[in-house]
Design a protein around this motif. Structure first.
Motif, PDB file in Angstrom:
ATOM      1  N   GLU A  18       0.827  -1.205   0.000  1.00 30.70           N
ATOM      2  CA  GLU A  18       0.000   0.000   0.000  1.00 30.70           C
ATOM      3  C   GLU A  18       0.864   1.259   0.000  1.00 30.70           C
ATOM      4  O   GLU A  18       1.894   1.322   0.674  1.00 30.70           O
ATOM      5  CB  GLU A  18      -0.931   0.027   1.221  1.00 30.70           C
ATOM      6  CG  GLU A  18      -2.062  -0.967   1.150  1.00 30.70           C
ATOM      7  CD  GLU A  18      -3.064  -0.771   2.271  1.00 30.70           C
ATOM      8  OE1 GLU A  18      -4.073  -0.069   2.040  1.00 30.70           O
ATOM      9  OE2 GLU A  18      -2.840  -1.328   3.360  1.00 30.70           O
ATOM     10  N   ASN A  19       0.414   2.257  -0.755  1.00 26.41           N
ATOM     11  CA  ASN A  19       1.026   3.579  -0.733  1.00 26.41           C
ATOM     12  C   ASN A  19       0.393   4.323   0.437  1.00 26.41           C
ATOM     13  O   ASN A  19      -0.833   4.453   0.498  1.00 26.41           O
ATOM     14  CB  ASN A  19       0.746   4.292  -2.062  1.00 26.41           C
ATOM     15  CG  ASN A  19       1.205   5.722  -2.057  1.00 26.41           C
ATOM     16  OD1 ASN A  19       0.678   6.566  -1.339  1.00 26.41           O
ATOM     17  ND2 ASN A  19       2.187   6.018  -2.881  1.00 26.41           N
ATOM     18  N   HIS A  21       0.223   7.541   1.511  1.00 26.20           N
ATOM     19  CA  HIS A  21      -0.588   8.731   1.247  1.00 26.20           C
ATOM     20  C   HIS A  21      -1.938   8.353   0.637  1.00 26.20           C
ATOM     21  O   HIS A  21      -2.978   8.846   1.075  1.00 26.20           O
ATOM     22  CB  HIS A  21       0.153   9.698   0.315  1.00 26.20           C
ATOM     23  CG  HIS A  21       1.255  10.450   0.985  1.00 26.20           C
ATOM     24  ND1 HIS A  21       2.483   9.890   1.205  1.00 26.20           N
ATOM     25  CD2 HIS A  21       1.317  11.709   1.458  1.00 26.20           C
ATOM     26  CE1 HIS A  21       3.258  10.769   1.800  1.00 26.20           C
ATOM     27  NE2 HIS A  21       2.570  11.897   1.974  1.00 26.20           N
ATOM     28  N   GLU A  22      -1.900   7.488  -0.367  1.00 32.66           N
ATOM     29  CA  GLU A  22      -3.149   7.083  -1.018  1.00 32.66           C
ATOM     30  C   GLU A  22      -4.084   6.384  -0.040  1.00 32.66           C
ATOM     31  O   GLU A  22      -5.297   6.608  -0.060  1.00 32.66           O
ATOM     32  CB  GLU A  22      -2.847   6.167  -2.204  1.00 32.66           C
ATOM     33  CG  GLU A  22      -2.170   6.866  -3.363  1.00 32.66           C
ATOM     34  CD  GLU A  22      -1.732   5.912  -4.462  1.00 32.66           C
ATOM     35  OE1 GLU A  22      -2.012   4.690  -4.373  1.00 32.66           O
ATOM     36  OE2 GLU A  22      -1.079   6.386  -5.413  1.00 32.66           O
ATOM     37  N   ALA A  23      -3.532   5.546   0.836  1.00 28.68           N
ATOM     38  CA  ALA A  23      -4.352   4.818   1.802  1.00 28.68           C
ATOM     39  C   ALA A  23      -5.008   5.774   2.791  1.00 28.68           C
ATOM     40  O   ALA A  23      -6.203   5.640   3.083  1.00 28.68           O
ATOM     41  CB  ALA A  23      -3.504   3.781   2.542  1.00 28.68           C
ATOM     42  N   VAL A  25      -5.682   8.965   2.360  1.00 30.73           N
ATOM     43  CA  VAL A  25      -6.685   9.775   1.650  1.00 30.73           C
ATOM     44  C   VAL A  25      -7.951   8.966   1.409  1.00 30.73           C
ATOM     45  O   VAL A  25      -9.069   9.442   1.650  1.00 30.73           O
ATOM     46  CB  VAL A  25      -6.106  10.339   0.332  1.00 30.73           C
ATOM     47  CG1 VAL A  25      -7.207  10.908  -0.556  1.00 30.73           C
ATOM     48  CG2 VAL A  25      -5.056  11.412   0.636  1.00 30.73           C
ATOM     49  N   LYS A  26      -7.803   7.728   0.947  1.00 29.34           N
ATOM     50  CA  LYS A  26      -8.967   6.862   0.707  1.00 29.34           C
ATOM     51  C   LYS A  26      -9.741   6.646   2.007  1.00 29.34           C
ATOM     52  O   LYS A  26     -10.976   6.684   2.022  1.00 29.34           O
ATOM     53  CB  LYS A  26      -8.489   5.528   0.121  1.00 29.34           C
ATOM     54  CG  LYS A  26      -9.596   4.574  -0.242  1.00 29.34           C
ATOM     55  CD  LYS A  26      -9.020   3.315  -0.884  1.00 29.34           C
ATOM     56  CE  LYS A  26     -10.107   2.302  -1.206  1.00 29.34           C
ATOM     57  NZ  LYS A  26      -9.541   1.072  -1.789  1.00 29.34           N
ATOM     58  N   GLN A  29     -11.672   9.804   2.884  1.00 27.64           N
ATOM     59  CA  GLN A  29     -12.850   9.924   2.029  1.00 27.64           C
ATOM     60  C   GLN A  29     -13.963   8.992   2.501  1.00 27.64           C
ATOM     61  O   GLN A  29     -15.116   9.394   2.609  1.00 27.64           O
ATOM     62  CB  GLN A  29     -12.485   9.637   0.573  1.00 27.64           C
ATOM     63  CG  GLN A  29     -11.625  10.706  -0.052  1.00 27.64           C
ATOM     64  CD  GLN A  29     -11.021  10.301  -1.383  1.00 27.64           C
ATOM     65  OE1 GLN A  29     -10.787   9.120  -1.654  1.00 27.64           O
ATOM     66  NE2 GLN A  29     -10.748  11.290  -2.227  1.00 27.64           N
ATOM     67  N   GLU A  83     -10.514  18.420  -1.684  1.00 29.13           N
ATOM     68  CA  GLU A  83     -10.320  16.988  -1.430  1.00 29.13           C
ATOM     69  C   GLU A  83      -9.379  16.765  -0.251  1.00 29.13           C
ATOM     70  O   GLU A  83      -8.468  17.561  -0.026  1.00 29.13           O
ATOM     71  CB  GLU A  83      -9.724  16.309  -2.670  1.00 29.13           C
ATOM     72  CG  GLU A  83     -10.632  16.290  -3.881  1.00 29.13           C
ATOM     73  CD  GLU A  83     -11.871  15.449  -3.672  1.00 29.13           C
ATOM     74  OE1 GLU A  83     -11.795  14.417  -2.987  1.00 29.13           O
ATOM     75  OE2 GLU A  83     -12.938  15.841  -4.191  1.00 29.13           O
ATOM     76  N   ALA A  85      -6.211  15.586   1.738  1.00 25.82           N
ATOM     77  CA  ALA A  85      -4.815  15.356   1.389  1.00 25.82           C
ATOM     78  C   ALA A  85      -4.059  14.990   2.662  1.00 25.82           C
ATOM     79  O   ALA A  85      -4.352  15.518   3.734  1.00 25.82           O
ATOM     80  CB  ALA A  85      -4.205  16.597   0.749  1.00 25.82           C
ATOM     81  N   SER A 106       6.555  10.075  -0.722  1.00 25.02           N
ATOM     82  CA  SER A 106       5.947   8.759  -0.928  1.00 25.02           C
ATOM     83  C   SER A 106       6.667   7.715  -0.092  1.00 25.02           C
ATOM     84  O   SER A 106       7.850   7.847   0.207  1.00 25.02           O
ATOM     85  CB  SER A 106       5.972   8.367  -2.409  1.00 25.02           C
ATOM     86  OG  SER A 106       7.299   8.170  -2.837  1.00 25.02           O
ATOM     87  N   THR A 108       6.063   3.193   0.509  1.00 23.65           N
ATOM     88  CA  THR A 108       5.281   1.987   0.292  1.00 23.65           C
ATOM     89  C   THR A 108       5.436   1.092   1.511  1.00 23.65           C
ATOM     90  O   THR A 108       6.544   0.926   2.032  1.00 23.65           O
ATOM     91  CB  THR A 108       5.774   1.244  -0.967  1.00 23.65           C
ATOM     92  OG1 THR A 108       5.663   2.136  -2.087  1.00 23.65           O
ATOM     93  CG2 THR A 108       4.973  -0.010  -1.232  1.00 23.65           C
TER      94      THR A 108
END
Length: 143
Positions: A18-19, A21-23, A25-26, A29, A83, A85, A106, A108
């Motif tokens: 998993e990344n 930052h993306e995790a 943010v998701k 949300q 959004e 961040a 970033s 991982t």
């Protein structure tokens, strides 16, 4: 990612691949989080760290390949351009126990990230700060 709601927010676990930052943010949300603090630890790989060069008003980034212990992570979730961040700073140690750190562009997950996400219960926005050239917190009170 898995997570559990607790009295102070959420306990979160990120999984290999998993990344971060993306995790986050998701997660924000999905849970409707518009402002929060993040702390954590774990084991990650392939990190990209930066520091702010103030005169240039931009970050200089360096990639670090391989696995690192995430010895400490602090950050926040705020709204940027409508959004959520994630903004994360962290310290990492290598297999010689040497520590590097800075602004995380970033990372991982290699083994896991275990984190505590503390929602603030209000929307926290970021917007352009003229001095730094960065998106900074826009808060309602001045002292």
């Amino acid at each position: 990612m898995t997570y559990t709601k607790v009295s102070t927010g959420y306990v979160v676990r990120l999984f290999p691949g998993e990344n971060a930052h993306e995790a986050f943010v998701k997660f924000a949300q999905k849970e409707g989080i518009k402002g929060a603090s993040i702390t954590g630890l774990g084991a990650v790989k392939d990190i990209e760290l930066g520091y702010l060069h103030l005169e240039e008003k931009k970050f200089h980034f360096t990639k670090h390949e391989g696995m690192y212990e995430l010895v400490g992570m602090n950050g926040n979730i705020a709204i940027v351009d409508g959004e959520p961040a994630a903004h994360i700073h962290a310290a990492f140690s290598d297999d010689n126990h040497l520590v590097i750190g800075g602004h995380v562009k970033s990372m991982t997950v290699a083994v896991a990230i275990e984190a505590h996400v503390i929602p603030h219960g209000v929307e926290i926005k970021k917007g352009l700060d003229e001095f730094s050239g960065l998106n900074m917190l826009q808060l309602s009170e001045t002292l």
